[in-house]
Enzyme design. Structure first.
Site, PDB file in Angstrom:
ATOM      1  N   HIS A 225       1.633   4.220  -2.877  1.00 22.56           N
ATOM      2  CA  HIS A 225       1.568   5.674  -2.694  1.00 22.56           C
ATOM      3  C   HIS A 225       2.747   6.354  -3.394  1.00 22.56           C
ATOM      4  O   HIS A 225       2.587   7.370  -4.077  1.00 22.56           O
ATOM      5  CB  HIS A 225       1.608   6.024  -1.205  1.00 22.56           C
ATOM      6  CG  HIS A 225       0.267   6.053  -0.536  1.00 22.56           C
ATOM      7  ND1 HIS A 225      -0.825   6.704  -1.062  1.00 22.56           N
ATOM      8  CD2 HIS A 225      -0.151   5.517   0.638  1.00 22.56           C
ATOM      9  CE1 HIS A 225      -1.861   6.570  -0.245  1.00 22.56           C
ATOM     10  NE2 HIS A 225      -1.480   5.840   0.786  1.00 22.56           N
TER      11      HIS A 225
ATOM     12  N   HIS B 219       0.841  -1.213   0.000  1.00 23.48           N
ATOM     13  CA  HIS B 219       0.000   0.000   0.000  1.00 23.48           C
ATOM     14  C   HIS B 219       0.869   1.253   0.000  1.00 23.48           C
ATOM     15  O   HIS B 219       0.632   2.193  -0.761  1.00 23.48           O
ATOM     16  CB  HIS B 219      -0.905  -0.032   1.235  1.00 23.48           C
ATOM     17  CG  HIS B 219      -1.728   1.199   1.445  1.00 23.48           C
ATOM     18  ND1 HIS B 219      -3.047   1.296   1.039  1.00 23.48           N
ATOM     19  CD2 HIS B 219      -1.428   2.394   2.018  1.00 23.48           C
ATOM     20  CE1 HIS B 219      -3.519   2.479   1.357  1.00 23.48           C
ATOM     21  NE2 HIS B 219      -2.548   3.172   1.953  1.00 23.48           N
ATOM     22  N   GLU B 220       1.896   1.264   0.855  1.00 26.00           N
ATOM     23  CA  GLU B 220       2.763   2.448   0.958  1.00 26.00           C
ATOM     24  C   GLU B 220       3.641   2.607  -0.286  1.00 26.00           C
ATOM     25  O   GLU B 220       3.852   3.728  -0.758  1.00 26.00           O
ATOM     26  CB  GLU B 220       3.625   2.358   2.218  1.00 26.00           C
ATOM     27  CG  GLU B 220       2.834   2.305   3.517  1.00 26.00           C
ATOM     28  CD  GLU B 220       1.856   3.459   3.683  1.00 26.00           C
ATOM     29  OE1 GLU B 220       2.094   4.540   3.105  1.00 26.00           O
ATOM     30  OE2 GLU B 220       0.849   3.272   4.386  1.00 26.00           O
TER      31      GLU B 220
ATOM     32  N   GLU C   7      -6.692   6.826  -1.348  1.00 25.58           N
ATOM     33  CA  GLU C   7      -6.490   5.621  -0.546  1.00 25.58           C
ATOM     34  C   GLU C   7      -7.000   4.374  -1.259  1.00 25.58           C
ATOM     35  O   GLU C   7      -6.390   3.305  -1.155  1.00 25.58           O
ATOM     36  CB  GLU C   7      -7.183   5.770   0.811  1.00 25.58           C
ATOM     37  CG  GLU C   7      -6.455   6.653   1.794  1.00 25.58           C
ATOM     38  CD  GLU C   7      -5.044   6.180   2.060  1.00 25.58           C
ATOM     39  OE1 GLU C   7      -4.853   4.981   2.374  1.00 25.58           O
ATOM     40  OE2 GLU C   7      -4.118   6.997   1.937  1.00 25.58           O
TER      41      GLU C   7
END
Length: 297
Positions: free
Chosen positions: A149, A145-146, A223
């Site tokens: 980003h 997930h990071e 997100e």
């Protein structure tokens, strides 16, 4: 919620300081001496509105290490640290970005964040609470997930949006102040009245909160895309399991200040209307539902 409001209030306070600076050093008079110069005001607003956002972005890695106590893994000392570095390296290669710095910060709350001005020079950090409370497949999904980003360029995009909205706040609050000045100008003319000065500050507060709603709405949309990226890098079911683990946790707290927008979760449950408007993250149940829909598709 209190921390989000504090972050919004800090941004508004910065704009208020800019207004006071303009007043004290005569920029108000320069812009309104012969009528409002909209082009000069637009350039001024864009410069002042953007500079803070990009200075903050440029300093984000340094600030994260100092404010969050992030210990960068220079040389892995344990099997867990080696696994973290290897996992981020593999995901970064799959995402087509340079290897981020990998760090751990002390917090009982399960969380993680990414920051940095460049895709190829970022920082991915996880909390000790995350490592202690989640299984490896769930931690891998959080890391994905990071990394997503970073690969999506979310940090730069957020800084651009914040800078542009800051510029709009400065621009339109000055126009409102000028309108008040024109309506209350005495026979001798010229200059800003105290009423127009106060009106400008009030307009900045109101417009600042509206701008924060827009920024946080984009953050929530962003997100879902990071979750999709994490599911591609670590597996859709692993991403779902990670979010469910966060949902079960009673110790999840938001990160401080600007880092809240780049954590895996903002902490707690977003239920009240006002909280939803200022939340940096969608409710975890909505994110899980989106991933489950993708799984069925």
């Amino acid at each position: 919620m209190k921390r989000v409001l504090l972050f919004v209030a800090t941004n508004i306070a910065i704009l208020a300081v800019i207004t006071i600076f303009m007043r004290l050093f005569g920029f108000d008079h320069y812009l309104t001496e012969n009528g409002l110069d909209y082009r000069a005001l637009a350039v001024f607003s864009l410069l002042w509105g953007s500079v803070g956002s990009f200075i903050s972005l440029a300093m984000s890695k340094w600030m994260a290490k100092k404010a969050m106590g992030v210990q960068v893994i220079e040389q892995p000392r344990t099997a867990d640290e080696q696994w973290l570095v290897d996992t981020v390296k593999r995901q970064a290669q799959a995402a087509g970005i340079g290897m981020p710095e990998v760090g751990i910060f002390p917090s009982d709350s399960p969380n993680a964040f990414a920051t940095g001005m460049k895709k190829n020079d970022a920082l991915v950090a996880v909390s000790t609470g995350l490592l202690h409370s989640m299984r490896r497949n769930e931690v891998e999904a959080v890391l994905g997930h990071e990394v997503a980003h970073v690969a999506n360029g979310d940090m730069v995009t957020m800084a651009l949006i914040q800078g542009i909205l800051n510029a709009f706040v400065i621009f339109f609050s000055r126009i409102i102040g000028y309108a008040i000045a024109a309506a209350t100008r005495d026979e001798r003319g010229g200059g800003y009245t105290m009423g127009s000065f106060i009106g400008t500050l009030i307009a900045q507060i109101v417009l600042g909160f509206l701008a924060a709603m827009i920024v946080n709405a984009f953050s929530r949309w962003r997100e879902f895309h990071a979750d999709e990226g994490g599911s591609r890098l670590a597996g859709n079911q692993n991403m779902i399991d990670a979010l469910k683990a966060l949902q079960r946790s009673s110790r999840t707290e938001p990160l401080e200040g600007e880092f809240a927008a780049f954590g895996i979760t903002s902490g707690g449950q977003v239920r009240q209307v006002l909280s939803k408007l200022f939340a940096t993250h969608p409710p975890l149940e909505d994110r899980i539902a989106a991933l489950e829909n993708n799984q069925r598709a």
